[in-house]
Design a protein around this motif. Sequence first.
Motif, PDB file in Angstrom:
ATOM      1  N   LEU A   1     -24.182  17.923 -25.428  1.00 37.54           N
ATOM      2  CA  LEU A   1     -22.079  17.325 -25.285  1.00 37.54           C
ATOM      3  C   LEU A   1     -21.884  17.422 -23.710  1.00 37.54           C
ATOM      4  O   LEU A   1     -20.809  16.945 -23.399  1.00 37.54           O
ATOM      5  CB  LEU A   1     -21.544  19.208 -25.959  1.00 37.54           C
ATOM      6  N   LYS A   2     -22.625  18.493 -22.789  1.00 38.51           N
ATOM      7  CA  LYS A   2     -22.264  18.619 -21.319  1.00 38.51           C
ATOM      8  C   LYS A   2     -22.495  17.528 -20.799  1.00 38.51           C
ATOM      9  O   LYS A   2     -22.598  16.892 -19.714  1.00 38.51           O
ATOM     10  CB  LYS A   2     -23.193  19.992 -21.347  1.00 38.51           C
ATOM     11  N   LEU A   3     -23.534  17.127 -21.276  1.00 41.50           N
ATOM     12  CA  LEU A   3     -24.054  15.489 -20.343  1.00 41.50           C
ATOM     13  C   LEU A   3     -23.377  14.560 -21.212  1.00 41.50           C
ATOM     14  O   LEU A   3     -22.992  13.313 -19.999  1.00 41.50           O
ATOM     15  CB  LEU A   3     -25.570  14.965 -21.426  1.00 41.50           C
ATOM     16  N   PHE A   4     -22.748  14.331 -22.148  1.00 40.16           N
ATOM     17  CA  PHE A   4     -22.241  13.048 -22.467  1.00 40.16           C
ATOM     18  C   PHE A   4     -20.681  13.533 -21.744  1.00 40.16           C
ATOM     19  O   PHE A   4     -19.689  12.185 -20.787  1.00 40.16           O
ATOM     20  CB  PHE A   4     -21.126  13.100 -23.858  1.00 40.16           C
ATOM     21  N   ALA A   5     -20.062  14.788 -21.600  1.00 40.37           N
ATOM     22  CA  ALA A   5     -18.458  15.719 -20.762  1.00 40.37           C
ATOM     23  C   ALA A   5     -19.243  14.626 -19.023  1.00 40.37           C
ATOM     24  O   ALA A   5     -17.813  14.896 -18.654  1.00 40.37           O
ATOM     25  CB  ALA A   5     -18.568  16.851 -21.180  1.00 40.37           C
ATOM     26  N   LEU A   6     -20.060  14.715 -18.925  1.00 43.32           N
ATOM     27  CA  LEU A   6     -19.582  14.160 -17.240  1.00 43.32           C
ATOM     28  C   LEU A   6     -19.806  13.018 -17.092  1.00 43.32           C
ATOM     29  O   LEU A   6     -19.702  11.550 -16.255  1.00 43.32           O
ATOM     30  CB  LEU A   6     -20.864  15.326 -16.704  1.00 43.32           C
ATOM     31  N   ALA A   7     -21.058  12.277 -18.117  1.00 47.27           N
ATOM     32  CA  ALA A   7     -21.567  11.001 -18.121  1.00 47.27           C
ATOM     33  C   ALA A   7     -20.608  10.039 -18.120  1.00 47.27           C
ATOM     34  O   ALA A   7     -19.900   8.902 -17.600  1.00 47.27           O
ATOM     35  CB  ALA A   7     -22.383  10.950 -18.613  1.00 47.27           C
TER      36      ALA A   7
END
Length: 590
Positions: free
Chosen positions: A180-186
């Motif tokens: 989720l964090k990776l998607f939220a930044l990417a």
Amino acid sequence: MAGIVAVGLATFTIGFRSARQASTTQDFLVARRTVRSRRNAAAVSGEYLSAASFLGVAGLVLKDGADALWYPIGFTAGYLALMLFVAAPLRRSGAYSLPDFAEARLGSRQLRGLSTVFVVFIGMLYLVPQLQGAGLTLSQIVPGVPLWAGAVVVAVLVMVNVLGGGMRAITVVQAFQYWLKLFALAAPTFVLCVLFLRDGGAGGVGGTGLAAPLPPRFTSAAEIDVSTDVVLQVREAVLLWADGAVDGGRTTGVVYWGPGEHTVLAGTRLRFAADTAVPVVEGAPVDNATWLRPGSGVGDLFTTYSLVFATFLGTMGLPHVLTRFYTNPDGRAARRTTLHVMMLLSLFYLFPIVLGALARIYTPELLVTGGTDAAVLILPLKVVPGTLGQVLGAVTAAGAFAAFLSTSSGLVVSVAGVLSTSNGGRGRVRDFRWASVIAGSVPLGIALVLPHGDVSISVGLSFALAASTFCPVLLLGIWWPRITWVGAAAGMCVGGGLVLLSLAITTVSGFTGGWAPAFFQQPALVTVPVAFLCVFLLSKATASKVPPETNRIRMRMHAPDRLGFIRDRDTARWGTAEERSRLANGRHRR
């Protein structure tokens, strides 16, 4: 707000479903040591990527430029040392916590108690900025919400999940939160980069590139409320409107600032016209060319090398990180987990670096207040006003809350596990739950009392404390046969004591005018070598206290897994006959 609510509900739901499978002490402490490598790597990355990574790295790139890259490099490279020297032997030791490893390796209950104290200190020092960051995030998203609200929400949700199932419950939660964090930044990074290039790049947005030897400039008119006292550096003359205390006097109206430093007190409102040069908070590079040049943002070489020491060596001493490696079935799986973690972290850190550079162009007003940790949250709406900006803002807010939740969960579990098994405790599930309440509520109280600071600096001190206490004990305990518990205790006390003294000086200085030199914020370059030297010298001086079972313990740590020397200490103490049989004969998924 919708993103935060969604993350909260997802976290509670996944934690609740996983908690139904947790019933024994092994479930709560080490997830029964059956977590496969890829899932464990995602969980390690989820709890390791804290507020300092999600918010702090982009904020530091915005403020300090090229020098801020040492943070993501150190945060990631630390796992290289962990993989090469610590991960597999630590898992083969059969321990279930850092204090348990200290007792198992050096045969001292006193050293176990001292280790417990430092685990609690590190956990508290790391957890407080996570809770404060949660308050900052919620107040940025919902105007008017007090700073304490976000901290309370995160603390309560974390304690509920940990109380329900301990390590077994949060493993799946943390793995989910990494992606989720990776998607939220990417996702926002890709969208903002496309819009940035569509507008002509740096030349089209700001009029000049980031490499130009000029200060950053406001892309539109800006009105800024100063919430804390700040000293601003001005390189080009600035004409602005001010209402409040400026340069020692009360002002309401137009103000002229010449080159130099200017003091603005809390409660002042400043207005700047578009294309005005941005006054930069004291200590940050004044112009873009300096911002891009290494050696200008972090400070002197001492501070830079201290930061490298702290992040590179501190990773292997962080209790909440090492606890996850006890959940692997064997040493080979622990080493494979570490390799996967390095790849996941390397992918993640690409995005906050890009967002920090974009924030230098689109949100330069944060350089005036010093609140650069909010760059990731503010940037989407600044670049894309309207529905798309709101959606991107909701995604980043959801990722930020996932960062607070995942790291806080790992810290609470590690501290609760140590507290529930210390001082002869039986490590019962009931003891673990009571310890979880203490591990969550005490940092919450501290976070509500202490003033907010730079998240990455607070976490940097946590790394320095871990590098100065547990790193020497782990490395020498695994690889040097002549270490004694007296040497280990002396090294921990001296190294940890120096870091805590630096923390106290920095805190007092912050309340009394900021008189402390900068090296007190990053003391690892002194404290880590001193700690190693103390362990070595005191161990040589007390050679008679080398444990008689040293060779057998070291053979267990270094022998290949297939020889079957691993003996899990928690299973021997607390496991039932049925559990021992299932763990001994069952095949683990990797």
